[in-house]
Scaffold this motif. Structure first.
Motif, mmCIF file in Angstrom:
data_model
loop_
_atom_site.group_PDB
_atom_site.id
_atom_site.type_symbol
_atom_site.label_atom_id
_atom_site.label_comp_id
_atom_site.label_asym_id
_atom_site.label_seq_id
_atom_site.Cartn_x
_atom_site.Cartn_y
_atom_site.Cartn_z
ATOM 1 N N THR A 136 14.566 2.656 -7.552
ATOM 2 C CA THR A 136 13.668 2.917 -6.429
ATOM 3 C C THR A 136 12.868 1.665 -6.073
ATOM 4 O OG1 THR A 136 11.971 3.740 -7.963
ATOM 5 C CG2 THR A 136 13.423 5.365 -6.958
ATOM 6 N N GLY A 137 12.438 1.597 -4.817
ATOM 7 C CA GLY A 137 11.681 0.431 -4.392
ATOM 8 C C GLY A 137 10.763 0.713 -3.220
ATOM 9 N N VAL A 138 9.658 -0.022 -3.167
ATOM 10 C CA VAL A 138 8.712 0.016 -2.056
ATOM 11 C C VAL A 138 8.491 -1.413 -1.573
ATOM 12 C CG1 VAL A 138 6.304 0.416 -1.393
ATOM 13 C CG2 VAL A 138 7.506 2.105 -2.809
ATOM 14 N N VAL A 139 8.689 -1.621 -0.279
ATOM 15 C CA VAL A 139 8.445 -2.915 0.359
ATOM 16 C C VAL A 139 7.521 -2.680 1.542
ATOM 17 C CG1 VAL A 139 9.475 -4.793 1.693
ATOM 18 C CG2 VAL A 139 10.657 -3.914 -0.337
ATOM 19 N N THR A 140 6.481 -3.474 1.689
ATOM 20 C CA THR A 140 5.541 -3.273 2.785
ATOM 21 C C THR A 140 4.764 -4.541 3.074
ATOM 22 O OG1 THR A 140 3.619 -1.978 3.523
ATOM 23 C CG2 THR A 140 3.796 -2.406 1.152
ATOM 24 N N THR A 141 4.295 -4.676 4.310
ATOM 25 C CA THR A 141 3.378 -5.766 4.637
ATOM 26 C C THR A 141 1.935 -5.334 4.427
ATOM 27 O OG1 THR A 141 3.475 -5.116 6.965
ATOM 28 C CG2 THR A 141 4.912 -6.938 6.259
ATOM 29 N N SER A 142 1.728 -4.074 4.033
ATOM 30 C CA SER A 142 0.403 -3.604 3.635
ATOM 31 C C SER A 142 0.247 -3.810 2.134
ATOM 32 C CB SER A 142 0.248 -2.121 3.990
ATOM 33 O OG SER A 142 -1.079 -1.691 3.754
ATOM 34 N N GLN A 143 -0.809 -3.258 1.553
ATOM 35 C CA GLN A 143 -0.896 -3.221 0.098
ATOM 36 C C GLN A 143 0.239 -2.323 -0.422
ATOM 37 O OE1 GLN A 143 -3.318 -2.048 2.176
ATOM 38 N NE2 GLN A 143 -5.307 -2.909 1.650
ATOM 39 N N VAL A 144 0.874 -2.704 -1.516
ATOM 40 C CA VAL A 144 1.939 -1.855 -2.053
ATOM 41 C C VAL A 144 1.386 -0.512 -2.522
ATOM 42 C CG1 VAL A 144 3.471 -3.738 -2.735
ATOM 43 C CG2 VAL A 144 1.738 -2.920 -4.346
ATOM 44 N N THR A 145 0.063 -0.447 -2.681
ATOM 45 C CA THR A 145 -0.601 0.784 -3.100
ATOM 46 C C THR A 145 -1.235 1.534 -1.931
ATOM 47 O OG1 THR A 145 -2.528 -0.603 -3.610
ATOM 48 C CG2 THR A 145 -1.072 -0.005 -5.440
ATOM 49 N N ASP A 146 -0.979 1.076 -0.714
ATOM 50 C CA ASP A 146 -1.522 1.754 0.457
ATOM 51 C C ASP A 146 -0.781 3.075 0.672
ATOM 52 O OD1 ASP A 146 -3.237 2.109 2.588
ATOM 53 O OD2 ASP A 146 -2.148 0.802 3.950
ATOM 54 N N ALA A 147 -1.265 3.873 1.623
ATOM 55 C CA ALA A 147 -0.878 5.277 1.735
ATOM 56 C C ALA A 147 0.622 5.528 1.803
ATOM 57 C CB ALA A 147 -1.555 5.881 2.960
ATOM 58 N N THR A 148 1.344 4.799 2.650
ATOM 59 C CA THR A 148 2.751 5.130 2.866
ATOM 60 C C THR A 148 3.579 4.942 1.608
ATOM 61 O OG1 THR A 148 2.529 4.531 5.205
ATOM 62 C CG2 THR A 148 4.754 4.692 4.314
ATOM 63 N N GLY A 149 3.513 3.767 1.018
ATOM 64 C CA GLY A 149 4.270 3.543 -0.202
ATOM 65 C C GLY A 149 3.787 4.396 -1.357
ATOM 66 N N ALA A 150 2.477 4.582 -1.430
ATOM 67 C CA ALA A 150 1.894 5.343 -2.537
ATOM 68 C C ALA A 150 2.413 6.763 -2.588
ATOM 69 C CB ALA A 150 0.376 5.349 -2.417
ATOM 70 N N ALA A 151 2.569 7.391 -1.437
ATOM 71 C CA ALA A 151 2.957 8.803 -1.395
ATOM 72 C C ALA A 151 4.352 9.055 -1.949
ATOM 73 C CB ALA A 151 2.867 9.325 0.035
ATOM 74 N N PHE A 152 5.156 8.014 -2.069
ATOM 75 C CA PHE A 152 6.500 8.182 -2.619
ATOM 76 C C PHE A 152 6.529 8.070 -4.142
ATOM 77 C CE2 PHE A 152 7.451 7.488 1.779
ATOM 78 C CZ PHE A 152 8.615 8.210 1.998
ATOM 79 N N GLY A 153 5.390 7.676 -4.751
ATOM 80 C CA GLY A 153 5.440 7.511 -6.198
ATOM 81 C C GLY A 153 4.133 7.744 -6.925
ATOM 82 N N ALA A 154 3.156 8.345 -6.267
ATOM 83 C CA ALA A 154 1.861 8.561 -6.925
ATOM 84 C C ALA A 154 1.275 9.897 -6.501
ATOM 85 C CB ALA A 154 0.897 7.426 -6.588
ATOM 86 N N HIS A 155 0.242 10.325 -7.247
ATOM 87 C CA HIS A 155 -0.399 11.611 -6.995
ATOM 88 C C HIS A 155 -1.904 11.461 -7.220
ATOM 89 C CE1 HIS A 155 3.664 13.365 -7.203
ATOM 90 N NE2 HIS A 155 3.820 12.534 -8.220
ATOM 91 N N VAL A 156 -2.656 11.306 -6.122
ATOM 92 C CA VAL A 156 -4.108 11.219 -6.197
ATOM 93 C C VAL A 156 -4.696 12.004 -5.040
ATOM 94 C CG1 VAL A 156 -4.162 8.972 -7.380
ATOM 95 C CG2 VAL A 156 -4.160 9.058 -4.881
ATOM 96 N N GLU A 157 -5.915 12.500 -5.223
ATOM 97 C CA GLU A 157 -6.560 13.304 -4.195
ATOM 98 C C GLU A 157 -7.070 12.464 -3.029
ATOM 99 O OE1 GLU A 157 -9.605 15.667 -5.967
ATOM 100 O OE2 GLU A 157 -8.235 16.661 -7.371
ATOM 101 N N ASP A 158 -7.262 11.160 -3.267
ATOM 102 C CA ASP A 158 -7.856 10.293 -2.251
ATOM 103 C C ASP A 158 -7.091 8.973 -2.199
ATOM 104 O OD1 ASP A 158 -9.398 8.609 -0.678
ATOM 105 O OD2 ASP A 158 -11.303 9.204 -1.575
ATOM 106 N N ARG A 159 -6.570 8.639 -1.041
ATOM 107 C CA ARG A 159 -5.755 7.445 -0.850
ATOM 108 C C ARG A 159 -6.475 6.147 -1.215
ATOM 109 N NH1 ARG A 159 -4.720 6.639 5.533
ATOM 110 N NH2 ARG A 159 -4.272 4.518 4.839
ATOM 111 N N SER A 160 -7.814 6.192 -1.285
ATOM 112 C CA SER A 160 -8.580 4.979 -1.574
ATOM 113 C C SER A 160 -8.462 4.543 -3.033
ATOM 114 C CB SER A 160 -10.055 5.180 -1.222
ATOM 115 O OG SER A 160 -10.666 6.130 -2.080
ATOM 116 N N LYS A 161 -7.961 5.390 -3.900
ATOM 117 C CA LYS A 161 -7.868 5.069 -5.330
ATOM 118 C C LYS A 161 -6.628 4.218 -5.604
ATOM 119 C CE LYS A 161 -10.368 9.231 -6.749
ATOM 120 N NZ LYS A 161 -10.326 10.479 -7.561
#
Length: 423
Positions: A136-161
């Motif tokens: 699996t992979g995430v590529v982005t010009t945003s932070q790799v931990t920003d909302a779009t990429g994060a939603a494919f591999g993380a679980h948090v109540e608030d996108r700011s974390k």
């Protein structure tokens, strides 16, 4: 306002957009189950492109500026087309809820990452792919931990974390390739990484991680870490972390006020490296590629940079299409999470109202291969609820025609890969 003339131009462009969709692919309203049954064999590789904030009008402006009225972008030259409703639990979604709908098939509240509306974790496409043995992979010009990429591999109540997200990407979903910006969330406050704290272009950027030194953590887990174009090209191995900016890989400001789109490494180059790395897995891969500039610059009503970042996305799509042509068991999709800015294309008209402040008309912009021009007008600096197009090519791409909810992208991608959602 010259309402008759303005209405006529907008209607013409809207009709053109609709016609383009119908010409390039068949839009049907048949049930998703019938389309799912049409899948004849499993998709080995999925490359999903998200032009953040990129609606139909943005795609048309990118096309006009790049290849002209009669040309086709790489993202449009695909045989299958659909339209996606973008709502979250409210009519206007944010990127977190939209990406969670795509990645996990649930409608959730704005700001949620991999959580349903009751704040319960929901399995993601990348997690299903991982269980099936795929990379699996995430590529982005945003932070790799920003909302779009994060939603494919993380679980948090608030996108700011974002530091929590980074740790989960490394240790929970174990995403193999992570390339983009956001170094600030991987190092503790007071401990800058490769990119200095408080750079001149944006003094607010500085290390702010809450989970320790996650770059060192990644290295301990077997990731090769890179921060330059040269090192990216040289990188070896099946696990790769590349962080190329403090925050986003550009500066999202109004026209002439420090708006900069000059990533350390281009989206196309990151996409190529990610594909080359993930391709080593004989069981296939799932790669999500995001261009963030199409959203961030639209938030600033900056049409010039919105178009420029869209052109960079299209170059990346061409990289994936070239790979898919040599690997026909690959599916390539291009879509958006939502539309940003209430973007419209208008004729150059000195008598037409142009708004004020940042919402005034932008342009004129040259239409490629002609002597004609167009201007861009805006209705908001936020998101809108309009449907967005999806274009598809490759293995099982026919599943993505129709008009449907964003949650069905999850169902269709699982079906294409021959995977079943947990009950």
């Amino acid at each position: 306002m010259n309402s008759a003339k303005k209405y006529g131009v907008k209607t013409a462009f809207a009709a053109t957009a609709a016609a383009a969709l119908l010409v390039s692919g068949v839009i049907t309203t048949g049930s998703s189950s019938n389309q799912a049954d049409a899948a004849t064999s499993k998709t080995k590789n999925v490359i999903l492109f998200v032009g953040d904030g990129m609606g139909t009008a943005q795609r048309n402006a990118i096309r006009l500026a790049t290849v002209g009225e009669k040309g086709n972008l790489a993202m449009d030259s695909m045989p299958y087309v659909g339209l996606i409703h973008t709502s979250s639990t409210v009519p206007v979604t944010d990127s977190a809820a939209s990406a969670t709908a795509y990645a996990s098939g649930v409608k959730t509240y704005n700001g949620a990452i991999g959580m349903d509306a009751d704040k319960k974790s929901v399995a993601t496409l990348m997690e299903y792919a991982k269980k099936a043995g795929k990379s699996t992979g995430v590529v982005t010009t945003s932070q790799v931990t920003d909302a779009t990429g994060a939603a494919f591999g993380a679980h948090v109540e608030d996108r700011s974390k974002q530091s929590d997200i980074a740790l989960q990407l490394l240790t929970k979903s174990k995403v193999d390739v992570l390339l983009g910006g956001g170094e600030d969330f991987w190092y503790p406050a007071g401990q800058p990484g490769k990119f200095p704290d408080e750079p001149a272009e944006d003094p607010s950027e500085k290390s702010k991680g809450t989970q320790g030194n996650l770059v060192e953590k990644a290295k301990q887990l077997g990731y090769s870490y890179v921060s330059t174009k040269t090192d990216l090209q040289k990188a070896k191995g099946s696990k790769l972390l590349g962080l190329f900016a403090n925050e986003e890989m550009f500066q999202q400001n109004e026209e002439g006020k420090g708006d900069i789109y000059k990533p350390v490494v281009s989206l196309a180059e990151m996409t190529k490296k990610a594909i080359d790395t993930l391709d080593a897995n004989s069981k296939g891969f799932f790669l999500m590629v995001e261009e963030e500039g199409t959203d961030e610059f639209a938030h600033k009503n900056n049409a010039k940079m919105t178009i420029k970042s869209g052109q960079e996305l299209d170059k990346s799509v061409q990289v994936a299409k070239d790979y898919a042509k040599k690997n026909p068991d690959t599916l390539v999709l291009v879509l958006a999470d939502h539309e940003t800015g209430g973007f419209s294309i208008e004729a150059v008209d000195a008598e037409d109202e142009s708004g004020d402040a940042i919402s005034q008309e932008d342009g004129p912009f040259a239409i490629a291969n002609s002597k004609l021009n167009f201007v861009v007008d805006w209705t908001t600096s936020g998101h809108t609820a309009v449907d967005i197009p999806v274009t598809a090519m490759g293995k099982n791409a026919q599943l993505f025609t129709g008009v449907y909810e964003n949650t069905l992208i999850f169902d269709k991608l699982l079906q294409s890969m021959g995977l079943n959602a947990a009950k």
